[in-house]
Design a protein around this motif. Structure first.
Motif, PDB file in Angstrom:
ATOM      1  N   LEU A 260       1.070  -1.203  -0.047  1.00 48.48           N
ATOM      2  CA  LEU A 260      -0.065   0.317   0.109  1.00 48.48           C
ATOM      3  C   LEU A 260       0.860   1.405  -0.067  1.00 48.48           C
ATOM      4  O   LEU A 260       1.794   1.094   0.585  1.00 48.48           O
ATOM      5  N   SER A 261       0.361   2.708  -0.375  1.00 49.54           N
ATOM      6  CA  SER A 261       0.669   3.947  -0.271  1.00 49.54           C
ATOM      7  C   SER A 261      -0.105   4.536   0.055  1.00 49.54           C
ATOM      8  O   SER A 261      -1.325   4.412  -0.095  1.00 49.54           O
ATOM      9  N   GLY A 262       0.396   5.772   0.240  1.00 50.86           N
ATOM     10  CA  GLY A 262      -0.237   6.998   0.927  1.00 50.86           C
ATOM     11  C   GLY A 262      -1.285   6.953   1.841  1.00 50.86           C
ATOM     12  O   GLY A 262      -0.526   6.513   2.877  1.00 50.86           O
ATOM     13  N   PRO A 263      -1.869   7.784   2.454  1.00 51.80           N
ATOM     14  CA  PRO A 263      -2.626   8.087   3.577  1.00 51.80           C
ATOM     15  C   PRO A 263      -3.301   6.195   3.759  1.00 51.80           C
ATOM     16  O   PRO A 263      -4.403   6.356   3.229  1.00 51.80           O
ATOM     17  N   MET A 264      -3.284   6.238   5.122  1.00 47.94           N
ATOM     18  CA  MET A 264      -4.309   5.398   5.554  1.00 47.94           C
ATOM     19  C   MET A 264      -5.493   6.171   5.789  1.00 47.94           C
ATOM     20  O   MET A 264      -5.508   7.167   6.000  1.00 47.94           O
ATOM     21  N   PRO A 265      -6.919   4.854   6.054  1.00 49.99           N
ATOM     22  CA  PRO A 265      -7.960   5.373   6.321  1.00 49.99           C
ATOM     23  C   PRO A 265      -8.387   6.335   7.227  1.00 49.99           C
ATOM     24  O   PRO A 265      -7.169   6.075   8.727  1.00 49.99           O
ATOM     25  N   ARG A 266      -9.551   7.075   7.865  1.00 44.59           N
ATOM     26  CA  ARG A 266      -9.903   7.574   9.217  1.00 44.59           C
ATOM     27  C   ARG A 266     -10.080   6.311   9.621  1.00 44.59           C
ATOM     28  O   ARG A 266     -11.409   6.073   8.896  1.00 44.59           O
ATOM     29  N   LEU A 267      -9.844   6.032  11.371  1.00 43.30           N
ATOM     30  CA  LEU A 267     -10.419   4.646  11.608  1.00 43.30           C
ATOM     31  C   LEU A 267     -11.644   5.495  12.513  1.00 43.30           C
ATOM     32  O   LEU A 267     -11.278   5.961  13.512  1.00 43.30           O
ATOM     33  N   VAL A 268     -12.876   4.847  12.404  1.00 43.29           N
ATOM     34  CA  VAL A 268     -14.107   5.414  13.539  1.00 43.29           C
ATOM     35  C   VAL A 268     -13.757   4.324  14.238  1.00 43.29           C
ATOM     36  O   VAL A 268     -14.814   2.746  13.894  1.00 43.29           O
ATOM     37  N   ALA A 269     -14.257   4.587  15.556  1.00 42.20           N
ATOM     38  CA  ALA A 269     -15.142   3.707  16.720  1.00 42.20           C
ATOM     39  C   ALA A 269     -16.160   3.986  17.144  1.00 42.20           C
ATOM     40  O   ALA A 269     -16.389   4.880  17.528  1.00 42.20           O
ATOM     41  N   VAL A 270     -17.003   2.487  17.100  1.00 44.08           N
ATOM     42  CA  VAL A 270     -17.970   3.168  17.420  1.00 44.08           C
ATOM     43  C   VAL A 270     -18.963   2.493  18.619  1.00 44.08           C
ATOM     44  O   VAL A 270     -17.963   0.946  18.760  1.00 44.08           O
ATOM     45  N   GLN A 271     -19.265   2.605  19.588  1.00 41.74           N
ATOM     46  CA  GLN A 271     -19.887   2.076  20.949  1.00 41.74           C
ATOM     47  C   GLN A 271     -20.710   2.705  21.082  1.00 41.74           C
ATOM     48  O   GLN A 271     -22.157   3.714  20.801  1.00 41.74           O
ATOM     49  N   SER A 272     -21.990   1.603  21.622  1.00 43.08           N
ATOM     50  CA  SER A 272     -23.239   2.415  22.296  1.00 43.08           C
ATOM     51  C   SER A 272     -22.902   2.854  23.587  1.00 43.08           C
ATOM     52  O   SER A 272     -22.438   3.055  24.414  1.00 43.08           O
ATOM     53  N   SER A 273     -24.161   4.300  23.928  1.00 40.08           N
ATOM     54  CA  SER A 273     -24.493   5.155  24.469  1.00 40.08           C
ATOM     55  C   SER A 273     -24.096   4.752  26.295  1.00 40.08           C
ATOM     56  O   SER A 273     -23.549   5.108  26.954  1.00 40.08           O
ATOM     57  N   GLY A 274     -24.999   3.530  26.035  1.00 41.13           N
ATOM     58  CA  GLY A 274     -24.608   2.659  27.000  1.00 41.13           C
ATOM     59  C   GLY A 274     -23.363   1.713  27.610  1.00 41.13           C
ATOM     60  O   GLY A 274     -23.409   1.626  28.617  1.00 41.13           O
ATOM     61  N   CYS A 275     -22.266   2.117  27.023  1.00 43.29           N
ATOM     62  CA  CYS A 275     -21.165   1.317  26.852  1.00 43.29           C
ATOM     63  C   CYS A 275     -19.865   1.643  26.009  1.00 43.29           C
ATOM     64  O   CYS A 275     -20.016   2.011  25.250  1.00 43.29           O
TER      65      CYS A 275
END
Length: 404
Positions: A260-275
């Motif tokens: 691979l080359s170039g910028p990495m993807p932006r990573l998003v962590a998704v959680q529940s509002s209850g935890c």
């Protein structure tokens, strides 16, 4: 030809080096160990991989199993990367894609970690493993353990999806239900392992180094399926966060390999509002998370009060310019239904939470209409029948059904 270029293990926090060819759990400092490879010696390139079997083992040079005869497989990996045109248009994200691990053996992405973790454990001579689980991981490790001839002991919360418990039992695993959350189950498993006189290896999340190696293949597959390039954004439902850590690890490995080359993807962590311990820590700019009190969510796989690898999750977000989002259960269920109606895809609640996060991030401008966005659906919706209420009229033979 060398099958694996595994070199050693090192501590994710203090950097201490360990021998990869003996059974290891945590570093003496209490942190997870990560598998490292002699990447400079790997002769393989993307063109060499294209003709291989369509499973995660196609990336065997950067997986830890040294002998191909020790690879325990049920055909896991190379799940579809599907364009979701209708749902994407509804969100304002035309470049929306779903990596659908609901189609993998055991019905969840946990089969990736189980395949590699069980294979390496068997190769190192392990005959019994024990672990706490919110459901899907225990089910996967029990199934792969059966295939490898390894005894499996799983402790899961009594409220875990019943189908996952059935997978454990039918495959011959020892299942124990615990009145409490996964942290409570984890403490009971730790006590059991301590009393087992070495007969059980601790296979808890990040307490052995090879589950993450199976999970990282999600990123290898995404890159290959996109023609060895990255999307702009990857959205991942985060409980223990092993998959997110693995995706970040895979990105770093592929960059070092020159795949691979170039910028990495932006990573998003998704959680529940209850935890949402990671979301809270990210908002504060912290390097570690504080334990969440009284975690409750319909997305059961997200019920992890304090991930052992919290600092690695947060590092991945900071390193890629990513973010962390919490989603309410009501929003999760609404998105699950919307995805099924618009796309015919019955995703798990954790995956639905990730789709809802995309909708929110598009609304506030963090995701643009031009972004290519990959959402990880980590399991099949049919494993969570309680999330959908079936309220249909009942008829008897001879009754006339209503017209359209």
């Amino acid at each position: 030809m060398t099958y694996s270029y595994l070199s050693h293990l090192d501590c994710a926090r203090c950097g201490r080096r360990y021998d990869a060819d003996v059974v290891n759990n945590l570093c003496t400092c209490g942190s997870p160990l990560l598998a490292r490879y002699d990447l400079d010696a790997v002769p393989t390139g993307p063109s060499d991989i294209s003709g291989r079997q369509p499973s995660l083992w196609r990336y065997h040079e950067v997986l830890p199993v040294r002998d191909p005869s020790n690879a325990v497989s049920l055909g896991e990996g190379m799940t579809p990367l599907l364009p979701l045109g209708a749902l994407g248009r509804d969100m304002g994200v035309p470049g929306l894609l779903m990596k659908d691990d609901g189609l993998i053996p055991s019905g969840s992405f946990k089969a990736r970690g189980a395949a590699v973790g069980v294979s390496r454990a068997a190769e190192l001579g392990v005959t019994g493993i024990a672990m706490p689980s919110n459901g899907n991981a225990g089910a996967a490790w029990a199934l792969y353990g059966a295939r490898a001839g390894i005894r499996t002991v799983v402790a899961m919360p009594v409220d875990a999806p019943s189908i996952t418990g059935a997978e454990c039992v039918v495959s011959g695993g020892s299942l124990y239900l615990v009145r409490g959350h996964i942290g409570d189950a984890g403490r009971m498993v730790a006590d059991l392992i301590a009393r087992s006189s070495g007969k059980l290896m601790d296979a808890s999340t990040l307490k052995e180094p090879y589950r993450i190696e199976g999970k990282k293949t999600m990123m290898y597959e995404i890159a290959e399926q996109l023609g060895w390039r990255c999307p702009d954004v990857i959205v991942y439902p985060t409980g223990g966060g092993v998959g997110l850590i693995g995706i970040h690890k895979a990105l770093r490995e592929m960059l070092a390999l020159g795949w691979l080359s170039g910028p990495m993807p932006r990573l998003v962590a998704v959680q529940s509002s209850g935890c949402a311990p990671v979301v809270r820590a990210f908002a504060a700019g912290a390097r570690e998370a504080e334990a969440w009190t009284d975690p409750v969510t319909i997305a059961f796989g997200l019920t992890v009060p304090k991930p052992l690898g919290d600092f690695l999750i947060l590092d991945a977000l900071y390193d890629t310019g990513g973010t962390a989002v919490a989603v309410d259960d009501e929003e999760t269920l609404a998105e699950q239904a919307r995805c099924a109606r618009l796309e015919g895809a019955f995703v798990c609640p954790e995956g639905a939470a990730a789709f809802r996060a995309v909708r929110s991030l598009r609304a506030d401008g963090w995701i643009s209409a031009a972004d290519s966005v990959v959402v990880l659906n980590t399991g099949a919706g049919i494993k969570y029948p309680s999330t959908v209420s079936v309220d249909a009229p009942v008829f008897s033979p001879g009754d006339e059904l209503p017209g359209l």
